[in-house]
Scaffold this motif. Sequence first.
Motif, PDB file in Angstrom:
ATOM      1  N   ILE A 290       1.337   5.134 -10.200  1.00  0.00           N
ATOM      2  CA  ILE A 290       1.139   4.344 -11.674  1.00  0.00           C
ATOM      3  C   ILE A 290       3.020   4.077 -11.785  1.00  0.00           C
ATOM      4  O   ILE A 290       4.018   4.196 -11.839  1.00  0.00           O
TER       5      ILE A 290
ATOM      6  N   VAL B 113      -3.549  12.019 -13.655  1.00  0.00           N
ATOM      7  CA  VAL B 113      -4.116  11.979 -12.092  1.00  0.00           C
ATOM      8  C   VAL B 113      -5.215  12.499 -11.568  1.00  0.00           C
ATOM      9  O   VAL B 113      -5.611  12.048 -10.474  1.00  0.00           O
TER      10      VAL B 113
ATOM     11  N   THR C  79      -1.974   0.638 -12.143  1.00  0.00           N
ATOM     12  CA  THR C  79      -1.241   1.018 -11.334  1.00  0.00           C
ATOM     13  C   THR C  79      -0.410  -0.520 -10.914  1.00  0.00           C
ATOM     14  O   THR C  79      -0.103  -0.856 -10.120  1.00  0.00           O
TER      15      THR C  79
ATOM     16  N   LYS D  98      -6.148   3.832  -5.941  1.00  0.00           N
ATOM     17  CA  LYS D  98      -5.252   3.216  -6.878  1.00  0.00           C
ATOM     18  C   LYS D  98      -6.480   1.733  -8.035  1.00  0.00           C
ATOM     19  O   LYS D  98      -5.955   1.055  -8.482  1.00  0.00           O
TER      20      LYS D  98
ATOM     21  N   LEU E 125      -6.082   8.554  -6.239  1.00  0.00           N
ATOM     22  CA  LEU E 125      -4.761   7.905  -6.454  1.00  0.00           C
ATOM     23  C   LEU E 125      -3.840   8.852  -6.212  1.00  0.00           C
ATOM     24  O   LEU E 125      -3.811  10.113  -6.255  1.00  0.00           O
ATOM     25  N   GLU E 126      -2.770   8.831  -6.319  1.00  0.00           N
ATOM     26  CA  GLU E 126      -1.446   9.598  -6.056  1.00  0.00           C
ATOM     27  C   GLU E 126      -1.014   8.971  -7.383  1.00  0.00           C
ATOM     28  O   GLU E 126      -0.252   8.315  -7.950  1.00  0.00           O
ATOM     29  N   PRO E 127       0.655   9.637  -8.012  1.00  0.00           N
ATOM     30  CA  PRO E 127       1.036  10.171  -9.380  1.00  0.00           C
ATOM     31  C   PRO E 127       2.128   8.353  -9.113  1.00  0.00           C
ATOM     32  O   PRO E 127       2.300   8.190  -9.453  1.00  0.00           O
TER      33      PRO E 127
ATOM     34  N   ILE F 196      -4.833   5.595 -17.162  1.00  0.00           N
ATOM     35  CA  ILE F 196      -3.769   7.673 -17.204  1.00  0.00           C
ATOM     36  C   ILE F 196      -2.546   6.998 -18.027  1.00  0.00           C
ATOM     37  O   ILE F 196      -1.729   6.985 -17.939  1.00  0.00           O
TER      38      ILE F 196
ATOM     39  N   ARG G  16      -8.539  12.193  -9.710  1.00  0.00           N
ATOM     40  CA  ARG G  16      -8.966  12.213  -8.022  1.00  0.00           C
ATOM     41  C   ARG G  16      -9.694  12.928  -8.037  1.00  0.00           C
ATOM     42  O   ARG G  16     -11.062  12.816  -6.898  1.00  0.00           O
TER      43      ARG G  16
END
Length: 583
Positions: free
Chosen positions: A343, A549, A565, A559, A338-340, A532, A553
């Motif tokens: 979201i 996040v 997401t 995701k 997952l990446e910021p 989140i 991770r």
Amino acid sequence: MTKDEVAAALDEIGTLLELQGESPFRTNAYHNGARAVQQIEGDLKELVAAGKLVGIRGIGEALRDKITTLVTTGKLPYLDDLRAAVPPGLVEMLRLPGVGPKKIKFLYDTLGIDTIPKLQAACESGEVAKLKGFGAKSQEKILDGIRFLGTVGNRVLFAEAYPLGLALLEQIRQFPGVTAAELGGSLRRRRDTVKDIDIVCAAADAGPIMERFVKLPEVMQVVGQGPTKSSIVAGYDTGHGHKVVLNADLRVVTAEQFPFAVVYFTGSKEHNIRLRQRAIDRGLSLNEYALAGDEKNVKCADEAAVYQALDLQWVPPEMREDTGEVELAEKSAPPNLLEPGDIRGVFHNHTTASDGTASLEDMALAAKKLGYEFFGVGDHSRSLTVANGLTPDRVRAQWAEADALNAKLKGVRILKGTECDILLDGTLDFDDDLLAGFDYVVASVHTHFALPEDQQTDRICKALSHPAVTMLGHATGRLLLRREGYKANIEKVLQAAAKHGKMIEINAQPSRLDLDWTHVKRAKALGIPLVINPDAHSTGELALVPFGVNVARRGWLTKDDVFNTRPVGEVVKELERRKAAWK
């Protein structure tokens, strides 16, 4: 100074006055003033310059003068004098759970206790239990709190340590002769707390690098300066009356050694042991400087090449905890973590309707500015009076406000939620008729933390069985470096969430980060959707999501594992499906 910095200064004044035994009327004036400052709309500096603080509720003439001084000079002699007058050990004692300013003042006046070690000695000798208002039970709780602080040692929250590590790293990268530099250790693995800072850099000549490093503006003390390693004590002022101080080590290696050094100093220790054993199994030896064979060293251009030489796919730093990542890397590439930016909206947030500092509209607009498609309001329910929990009538008024704003605002949708208290018996704080009107329900524990484990577990599981509950908020109630979570069997809680199809929150507040990453990984295995949430009480706190996040991770989430997401249309459709299934 910013609003948050001014508010923090006023709050600190209130606390220091409490430690001096000042009247509640005077101390509360500063605490209320801090809240008033946070709720002011517009640029504080411009308002001060224009003299527009007059008439704002909660800010009288005395506070107005102090705010003006803070904003215009960045300092306040009155606060400096208070800090000098109050023994620093009294402030340190505020870290102990359940020990507030009044108790600390009483202990200081009656027993002369002005440090945590003195408090511990007084508890162990039984002196505290004899005091009025304490007793044996309170004494044991204080000792439990002291023991807890002892286990966390001098660790610092990741959110406080990372800016310091990054500031040092960015300056080192600019040093002449440095060809590469990277953080290592807990910071690079994004652990929730950090004990020290490790930095590795590549340069042909280490001497000039070391000379510059020990003279950086963040350096408070030089512990040691050698030809390839130097150690310092570094720190910075957060602007909230709090200074972050950590040991920091810089190691300088050659460009050829750099990939191996980064792998080694990133850790974890357990992960490194696995890598070294793989090297041995292949007739090689791996250390912080090289991957060596009988005839010659194996050259690696970067970290990925080091892993490749060991017949592994590259492993993201957050996963390097020896919890199955090596076995995974043998078979396939690691998950696309997952990446910021993945979201697309958040659910658990507070406004001025309960204990937040910004209006519903301002919070929604701040979410839009961050690129979010939806903003979920989750103000407290009625039983949490300390946080101005909403009554049913106030809930309905907020729904009407949300409907009006949704008709007005473009580019962000407000979802109507609640952070509903889980009561002592596991029931919810609102009746079913009211719960049915929310788009979603975050169920959280805020009281009765000291219940036995089985009772606390049953309480939470019962709440999760209620069809109106969408997700569980801050599942353990822990506050990092301040208090342990309440005693609950988290495995049973996760099993209950899976059974009843509930989501579980990763609370992104840096002092919570709750669920812990180990439980996040277990939740993923059980197929529980994670969410989140920033638990934002101000517009600025909406930006805390990346800390959540980090936890995701570390728990190997992609995701697809995280509910928020999804695009707003899919989110609304799923929430409506859940409500329809209940009704």
